[in-house]
Design a protein around this motif. Sequence first.
Motif, PDB file in Angstrom:
ATOM      1  N   PHE A   1      40.395  47.559  50.564  1.00 56.20           N
ATOM      2  CA  PHE A   1      41.778  47.330  50.146  1.00 56.20           C
ATOM      3  C   PHE A   1      41.811  46.260  49.067  1.00 56.20           C
ATOM      4  N   LEU A   2      42.547  46.517  47.983  1.00 58.83           N
ATOM      5  CA  LEU A   2      42.760  45.537  46.922  1.00 58.83           C
ATOM      6  C   LEU A   2      44.252  45.282  46.807  1.00 58.83           C
TER       7      LEU A   2
ATOM      8  N   GLU B   1      42.530  39.856  42.373  1.00 61.01           N
ATOM      9  CA  GLU B   1      43.289  39.048  43.328  1.00 61.01           C
ATOM     10  C   GLU B   1      43.151  37.559  43.061  1.00 61.01           C
ATOM     11  N   ALA B   2      42.444  37.183  42.009  1.00 63.23           N
ATOM     12  CA  ALA B   2      42.207  35.764  41.710  1.00 63.23           C
ATOM     13  C   ALA B   2      43.521  35.004  41.600  1.00 63.23           C
ATOM     14  N   GLY B   3      43.600  33.871  42.303  1.00 68.48           N
ATOM     15  CA  GLY B   3      44.772  33.016  42.220  1.00 68.48           C
ATOM     16  C   GLY B   3      45.924  33.426  43.112  1.00 68.48           C
TER      17      GLY B   3
ATOM     18  N   ASN C   1      29.462  46.003  45.965  1.00 70.18           N
ATOM     19  CA  ASN C   1      29.494  44.953  44.931  1.00 70.18           C
ATOM     20  C   ASN C   1      30.566  45.259  43.891  1.00 70.18           C
ATOM     21  N   MET C   2      30.669  46.526  43.495  1.00 72.53           N
ATOM     22  CA  MET C   2      31.695  46.931  42.533  1.00 72.53           C
ATOM     23  C   MET C   2      33.087  46.660  43.093  1.00 72.53           C
ATOM     24  N   SER C   3      33.343  47.099  44.318  1.00 73.71           N
ATOM     25  CA  SER C   3      34.685  46.931  44.885  1.00 73.71           C
ATOM     26  C   SER C   3      35.018  45.460  45.122  1.00 73.71           C
ATOM     27  N   PHE C   4      34.044  44.662  45.537  1.00 78.04           N
ATOM     28  CA  PHE C   4      34.303  43.236  45.749  1.00 78.04           C
ATOM     29  C   PHE C   4      34.503  42.501  44.423  1.00 78.04           C
ATOM     30  N   GLU C   5      33.814  42.937  43.362  1.00 76.95           N
ATOM     31  CA  GLU C   5      34.051  42.333  42.046  1.00 76.95           C
ATOM     32  C   GLU C   5      35.477  42.625  41.579  1.00 76.95           C
TER      33      GLU C   5
ATOM     34  N   ALA D   1      42.658  50.621  37.849  1.00 74.07           N
ATOM     35  CA  ALA D   1      42.184  51.704  36.975  1.00 74.07           C
ATOM     36  C   ALA D   1      41.792  51.190  35.596  1.00 74.07           C
ATOM     37  N   GLU D   2      42.511  50.200  35.102  1.00 73.96           N
ATOM     38  CA  GLU D   2      42.195  49.650  33.779  1.00 73.96           C
ATOM     39  C   GLU D   2      40.790  49.049  33.759  1.00 73.96           C
ATOM     40  N   VAL D   3      40.449  48.275  34.772  1.00 69.74           N
ATOM     41  CA  VAL D   3      39.109  47.663  34.846  1.00 69.74           C
ATOM     42  C   VAL D   3      38.071  48.732  35.160  1.00 69.74           C
ATOM     43  N   LEU D   4      38.408  49.621  36.073  1.00 71.72           N
ATOM     44  CA  LEU D   4      37.497  50.689  36.476  1.00 71.72           C
ATOM     45  C   LEU D   4      37.156  51.619  35.318  1.00 71.72           C
ATOM     46  N   GLY D   5      38.067  51.804  34.388  1.00 68.96           N
ATOM     47  CA  GLY D   5      37.869  52.742  33.293  1.00 68.96           C
ATOM     48  C   GLY D   5      36.998  52.255  32.153  1.00 68.96           C
ATOM     49  N   ALA D   6      36.539  51.011  32.198  1.00 73.52           N
ATOM     50  CA  ALA D   6      35.729  50.454  31.103  1.00 73.52           C
ATOM     51  C   ALA D   6      34.250  50.780  31.305  1.00 73.52           C
ATOM     52  N   PRO D   7      33.659  51.616  30.434  1.00 73.70           N
ATOM     53  CA  PRO D   7      32.251  52.004  30.585  1.00 73.70           C
ATOM     54  C   PRO D   7      31.273  50.827  30.627  1.00 73.70           C
ATOM     55  N   ASN D   8      31.602  49.709  29.965  1.00 71.23           N
ATOM     56  CA  ASN D   8      30.679  48.570  30.026  1.00 71.23           C
ATOM     57  C   ASN D   8      30.564  48.041  31.463  1.00 71.23           C
ATOM     58  N   ASN D   9      31.615  48.186  32.270  1.00 75.58           N
ATOM     59  CA  ASN D   9      31.528  47.798  33.679  1.00 75.58           C
ATOM     60  C   ASN D   9      30.615  48.748  34.446  1.00 75.58           C
ATOM     61  N   TRP D  10      30.664  50.038  34.147  1.00 70.94           N
ATOM     62  CA  TRP D  10      29.814  51.008  34.840  1.00 70.94           C
ATOM     63  C   TRP D  10      28.345  50.656  34.658  1.00 70.94           C
ATOM     64  N   ARG D  11      27.988  50.267  33.435  1.00 69.30           N
ATOM     65  CA  ARG D  11      26.589  49.930  33.157  1.00 69.30           C
ATOM     66  C   ARG D  11      26.147  48.708  33.957  1.00 69.30           C
ATOM     67  N   ARG D  12      27.077  47.808  34.227  1.00 66.59           N
ATOM     68  CA  ARG D  12      26.736  46.634  35.026  1.00 66.59           C
ATOM     69  C   ARG D  12      26.653  46.996  36.512  1.00 66.59           C
TER      70      ARG D  12
END
Length: 129
Positions: free
Chosen positions: A11-12, A116-118, A106-110, A20-31
């Motif tokens: 749950f987020l 949820e920061a702050g 790790n992906m979901s917790f990142e 979806a905005e963060v999930l959709g960035a291919p540079n994140n997938w590579r990480r």
Amino acid sequence: MSSIQVADQTFLAAPPAAIAEVLGAPNNWRRWWPDLHLDVREDRGDKGIRWTVAGPLTGTMEVWLEAAADGAILHYFLHAEPTSAKPLAPRALAAANRARRVAGKNMSFELKARLEAGRPAGVAPASAR
């Protein structure tokens, strides 16, 4: 049934569109999955993404975003087969499944930490108020 089977959910407290905005960035997938080659099969916007997977595994992967309460449940699925010519021994296959579960968590917790920061615990996300 695939040799690599991962199903997980987290749950987020963030709007599906923000996830979806963060999930959709291919540079994140590579990480998150550095050894996998992902090809978008279906971009579902604020409902998630479906990929075909190649590299050391071949199969499919999906992150499905389900709106819930003041956020979303992130469902992570990976169904794949190792591409090595030699079948994996049972212990190696169990280790491969665990490694893929850990990568998904790790992906979901990142995403959770970032989005949820702050936000104090128990307080709705700013866009949900």
